[in-house]
Design a protein around this motif. Structure first.
Motif, PDB file in Angstrom:
ATOM      1  N   ALA A 108       8.352  -6.730   6.484  1.00 34.83           N
ATOM      2  CA  ALA A 108       7.409  -6.573   7.593  1.00 34.83           C
ATOM      3  C   ALA A 108       6.307  -7.632   7.558  1.00 34.83           C
ATOM      4  O   ALA A 108       5.898  -8.094   6.499  1.00 34.83           O
ATOM      5  N   LYS A 109       5.828  -7.972   8.759  1.00 39.14           N
ATOM      6  CA  LYS A 109       4.660  -8.843   8.899  1.00 39.14           C
ATOM      7  C   LYS A 109       3.471  -8.102   9.514  1.00 39.14           C
ATOM      8  O   LYS A 109       2.332  -8.424   9.220  1.00 39.14           O
ATOM      9  N   GLN A 110       3.752  -7.115  10.379  1.00 37.10           N
ATOM     10  CA  GLN A 110       2.687  -6.433  11.104  1.00 37.10           C
ATOM     11  C   GLN A 110       2.599  -4.957  10.721  1.00 37.10           C
ATOM     12  O   GLN A 110       3.623  -4.306  10.522  1.00 37.10           O
ATOM     13  N   PHE A 111       1.356  -4.472  10.647  1.00 36.19           N
ATOM     14  CA  PHE A 111       1.115  -3.083  10.272  1.00 36.19           C
ATOM     15  C   PHE A 111       0.117  -2.454  11.237  1.00 36.19           C
ATOM     16  O   PHE A 111      -0.856  -3.102  11.646  1.00 36.19           O
ATOM     17  N   THR A 121     -11.617   3.316   4.529  1.00 36.11           N
ATOM     18  CA  THR A 121     -10.482   3.843   3.762  1.00 36.11           C
ATOM     19  C   THR A 121      -9.274   3.983   4.679  1.00 36.11           C
ATOM     20  O   THR A 121      -9.414   4.379   5.844  1.00 36.11           O
ATOM     21  N   ILE A 122      -8.114   3.660   4.143  1.00 32.91           N
ATOM     22  CA  ILE A 122      -6.887   3.773   4.927  1.00 32.91           C
ATOM     23  C   ILE A 122      -6.473   5.248   5.017  1.00 32.91           C
ATOM     24  O   ILE A 122      -6.238   5.892   3.994  1.00 32.91           O
ATOM     25  N   ARG A 123      -6.384   5.756   6.246  1.00 31.86           N
ATOM     26  CA  ARG A 123      -5.850   7.103   6.456  1.00 31.86           C
ATOM     27  C   ARG A 123      -4.330   7.054   6.531  1.00 31.86           C
ATOM     28  O   ARG A 123      -3.639   7.920   6.001  1.00 31.86           O
ATOM     29  N   SER A 124      -3.811   6.024   7.204  1.00 30.24           N
ATOM     30  CA  SER A 124      -2.361   5.835   7.268  1.00 30.24           C
ATOM     31  C   SER A 124      -2.071   4.371   7.548  1.00 30.24           C
ATOM     32  O   SER A 124      -2.892   3.664   8.152  1.00 30.24           O
ATOM     33  N   ILE A 125      -0.912   3.911   7.107  1.00 26.22           N
ATOM     34  CA  ILE A 125      -0.481   2.535   7.353  1.00 26.22           C
ATOM     35  C   ILE A 125       1.028   2.541   7.531  1.00 26.22           C
ATOM     36  O   ILE A 125       1.749   3.172   6.756  1.00 26.22           O
ATOM     37  N   LYS A 126       1.505   1.866   8.593  1.00 24.34           N
ATOM     38  CA  LYS A 126       2.951   1.801   8.822  1.00 24.34           C
ATOM     39  C   LYS A 126       3.303   0.450   9.436  1.00 24.34           C
ATOM     40  O   LYS A 126       2.537  -0.120  10.228  1.00 24.34           O
ATOM     41  N   PRO A 127       4.452  -0.105   9.049  1.00 27.88           N
ATOM     42  CA  PRO A 127       4.892  -1.355   9.666  1.00 27.88           C
ATOM     43  C   PRO A 127       5.318  -1.106  11.107  1.00 27.88           C
ATOM     44  O   PRO A 127       5.806  -0.020  11.433  1.00 27.88           O
ATOM     45  N   ILE A 128       5.131  -2.091  11.960  1.00 17.35           N
ATOM     46  CA  ILE A 128       5.540  -1.917  13.351  1.00 17.35           C
ATOM     47  C   ILE A 128       6.627  -2.910  13.780  1.00 17.35           C
ATOM     48  O   ILE A 128       7.155  -2.786  14.882  1.00 17.35           O
ATOM     49  N   ASP A 129       6.963  -3.872  12.930  1.00 14.67           N
ATOM     50  CA  ASP A 129       8.041  -4.798  13.273  1.00 14.67           C
ATOM     51  C   ASP A 129       9.280  -4.602  12.412  1.00 14.67           C
ATOM     52  O   ASP A 129      10.286  -5.284  12.591  1.00 14.67           O
ATOM     53  N   LYS A 130       9.206  -3.668  11.444  1.00  9.00           N
ATOM     54  CA  LYS A 130      10.344  -3.335  10.577  1.00  9.00           C
ATOM     55  C   LYS A 130      10.307  -1.833  10.308  1.00  9.00           C
ATOM     56  O   LYS A 130       9.245  -1.204  10.397  1.00  9.00           O
ATOM     57  N   PRO A 131      11.452  -1.240   9.941  1.00  2.00           N
ATOM     58  CA  PRO A 131      11.454   0.193   9.630  1.00  2.00           C
ATOM     59  C   PRO A 131      10.574   0.559   8.439  1.00  2.00           C
ATOM     60  O   PRO A 131       9.990   1.641   8.392  1.00  2.00           O
ATOM     61  N   THR A 132      10.506  -0.332   7.455  1.00  6.67           N
ATOM     62  CA  THR A 132       9.658  -0.120   6.280  1.00  6.67           C
ATOM     63  C   THR A 132       8.851  -1.396   6.043  1.00  6.67           C
ATOM     64  O   THR A 132       8.993  -2.383   6.779  1.00  6.67           O
ATOM     65  N   ASP A 133       8.030  -1.400   4.984  1.00  7.90           N
ATOM     66  CA  ASP A 133       7.269  -2.612   4.700  1.00  7.90           C
ATOM     67  C   ASP A 133       8.140  -3.743   4.176  1.00  7.90           C
ATOM     68  O   ASP A 133       7.704  -4.882   4.072  1.00  7.90           O
TER      69      ASP A 133
END
Length: 614
Positions: free
Chosen positions: A414-417, A399-411
């Motif tokens: 974005a390509k990477q999370f 289960t996803i506890r948290s997910i955030k993009p790392i190459d853009k400020p938001t999804d």
């Protein structure tokens, strides 16, 4: 005595039925009375003027928003007629659309954003678009309906021509362009052009003039457009054609592989329905829906304008496409024809793990250049892991506890999370190479029924979802490739995933497989991409039932299946005809690779049945 008892019961039933009728009629009347109606003509948007309706529509919608500050349902109504939309004053917005070119910003004709309990009634209106545009965007909506309208373009990017002469010895073909086609020839290179765009078509397909079927055994054609001569306006001589099947009268649909925008784009919609909506052309797909919940299509069409339509093609890609949706997708009473890809495609998207940071955390990435930039998952979503080489599930659900993009400020874009899981990533997942993640919370149930799919390129219907999928009472007529494909891959398009419950029932299939395209191994093709199937220990698809269908075919291949646990083929009727010479490489009625728990019963064949079961 018995007579009077029956008579009394009948009277009681009549009373109950009448009460129910009046109850539902009253409920419907109350709902209609509760709706606020706005006529766009009252805000200055009138049909058949030839003027640019783009700014007028934007202002009209703005005024409706200002006036409807209540929770009551709203209906926005077009007057019947034609409306022209030009790109000059259109809205521009950066949008990342699954399975499309990610060039931005997009030029939008009609934007419906943040609307709840709203119905858009076109009253049969023709919405005609100029240049390169994304006709309709529906975003962040709930309980939204679009109905009774046509979407079309004045100058499509597909170049249509009719063969006049074909000298296969010299490799020279002469053709006449369709009346609406605009072109120019520069340094012997042909360019198709329109308002604000120009392109060199290099590929295409060929249609039979009278039947509108794709010409037998031609598939994708190279279209030589770099050695051409204009004999007279609209009459072109081209060098490099050597295909004897392109007889005089054949219709050529020449194109590029670009797909910048669909006809309708839906993103973050809940309970969205399309009723009697017709898409006659789009440079991408007819309808692209992503990350949306509960979608209904009734009488939706990607189609020509009838028997007298001089065009032979519709959309540049799929008619309808659903990426990362959930709830239920219902598509009924539709007509899908002349498109350059499938009538429907339902799937999610695998992310590929590129780094395991610790026991709970990974970095994962969208892999295909046409599928990235949109929301992939949310906190609490259930996921599973799949290894790319064998397409096997690895480890346990998480289960996803948290997910955030790392190459853009938001999804957005974005390509990477970075994804943090509730449970530690197991040993099996850590050891696996080329691991993909599938979001199981965003997978839909599908009901595809009473539709017509005909005269299109590639395939009929594609499904990749673990939820219940029912395909019934459809007519698949000359789909050119496979009529139905159950797919899934974590290697190319990265489209999830395994089907677990599929019922294919009461359909009629007429002369599929007249051409060869990707994954078209039989009329029904169960074809997940598995690079190393010899190393596979588990099975990908399961729970497939094919029953009470009629297959009318000129060739052998009926069902191809790979990596399936549980396939039933029963009570089907197979009729062989002589419409075309048999040509497919697969000479087996049933060709199974790594299939277990299969069953054949009560089928009717009018000829020999060949089995190849590995």
């Amino acid at each position: 005595m018995f007579y009077y008892i029956i008579k009394k019961k009948v009277r009681e039933c009549i009373v109950i039925c009448c009460c129910l009728f009046f109850f539902f009629s009253a409920a419907k009347s109350n709902a209609m009375a509760d709706t606020t109606y706005y006529k766009l003509s009252d805000f200055g948007l009138k049909p058949n003027t030839g003027e640019d309706a783009t700014p007028l529509f934007q202002e009209a919608l703005k005024q409706v928003r200002l006036r409807s500050k209540t929770t009551r349902p709203v209906a926005i109504i077009f007057a019947p007629g034609r409306y022209d939309f030009y790109p000059d004053k259109a809205l521009k917005k950066e949008l990342y659309i699954s399975n499309h070119d990610q060039d931005n910003p997009k030029t939008i004709g009609l934007l419906f954003e943040g609307l709840h309990q709203v119905t858009i009634d076109g009253s049969g209106a023709d919405l005609m678009f100029h240049g390169r545009m994304l006709p309709i965007v529906i975003e962040e909506v709930k309980n939204f309906k679009l109905k009774n309208l046509h979407i079309d373009f004045v100058t499509p990017q597909i170049y249509q021509a009719k063969v006049l002469e074909n000298d296969t010895t010299a490799g020279v073909i002469t053709y006449q362009t369709a009346p609406w086609v605009k072109y120019e020839i520069k340094d012997s290179v042909l360019y198709n052009k329109g308002e604000g765009w120009k392109m060199n078509p290099t590929s295409g397909i060929a249609f039979e003039e009278q039947s509108r079927h794709i010409v037998y055994n031609t598939s994708d054609l190279r279209m030589p457009t770099r050695r051409v001569v204009e004999l007279s306006p609209g009459i072109i001589k081209a060098y490099g054609f050597k295909n004897k099947k392109l007889i005089p009268g054949t219709i050529l649909a020449m194109r590029s592989w670009q797909r910048p925008a669909p006809g309708i784009f839906l993103y973050h919609g809940i309970n969205v329905s399309f009723e009697n909506v017709k898409v006659h052309y789009a440079e991408g797909m007819g309808l692209l829906a992503q990350v949306s919940d509960n979608i209904t299509l009734d009488g939706f069409a990607v189609s020509l304008r009838g028997k007298e339509d001089p065009r032979y093609f519709t959309t540049q890609a799929d008619a309808t496409h659903f990426s990362g949706c959930r709830g239920k997708i219902t598509s009924v009473n539709g007509l899908y024809e002349g498109m350059m890809d499938d009538a429907i495609n339902v799937h999610g998207t695998y992310l590929k793990i590129i780094e395991q940071k610790n026991d709970h955390t990974v970095v994962a990435e969208y892999m295909h250049e046409q599928s990235y930039g949109f929301e992939w998952g949310r906190q609490g979503d259930k996921v599973q892991f799949v290894t790319s080489k064998t397409m096997e599930i690895v480890g346990q659900f998480n289960t996803i506890r948290s997910i955030k993009p790392i190459d853009k400020p938001t999804d957005h874009g974005a390509k990477q999370f970075e994804i943090v899981f509730a449970k530690p990533v197991g040993t099996a997942e850590k050891k696996a190479d080329n691991l993909g993640i599938e979001n199981m919370s965003w997978t839909p149930e599908v009901y595809f029924a009473n539709n017509i799919v005909r005269n299109n390129r590639a395939r009929g219907a594609l499904f990749s979802t673990p939820k219940r999928t029912v395909v019934e009472n459809n007519f698949f007529d000359h789909t050119s490739g496979s009529a139905i494909l159950l797919c899934g891959d974590c290697n190319g398009w990265f489209e999830t995933g395994a089907c677990r419950s599929v019922l294919i029932k009461n359909n009629r299939f007429v002369n599929a497989l007249t051409n060869m395209f990707q994954f078209t191994n039989a009329v029904i093709s169960v074809y997940p991409e598995i690079p190393d199937i010899k190393a596979q220990k588990k099975y990908f698809h399961s729970g497939i039932v094919i029953e009470n269908n009629v297959f009318e075919t000129f060739d052998k291949p009926l069902v191809y299946a790979k990596s399936v646990n549980g396939l039933v083929f029963r009570k089907n009727k197979v009729i062989t005809n002589q419409a075309y010479p048999a040509f497919h490489w697969n000479k087996n009625t049933f060709f199974f690779e790594r299939v277990i728990n299969y069953k054949f019963s009560d089928n009717s064949f009018d000829g020999a049945v060949n089995y190849k079961i590995d």
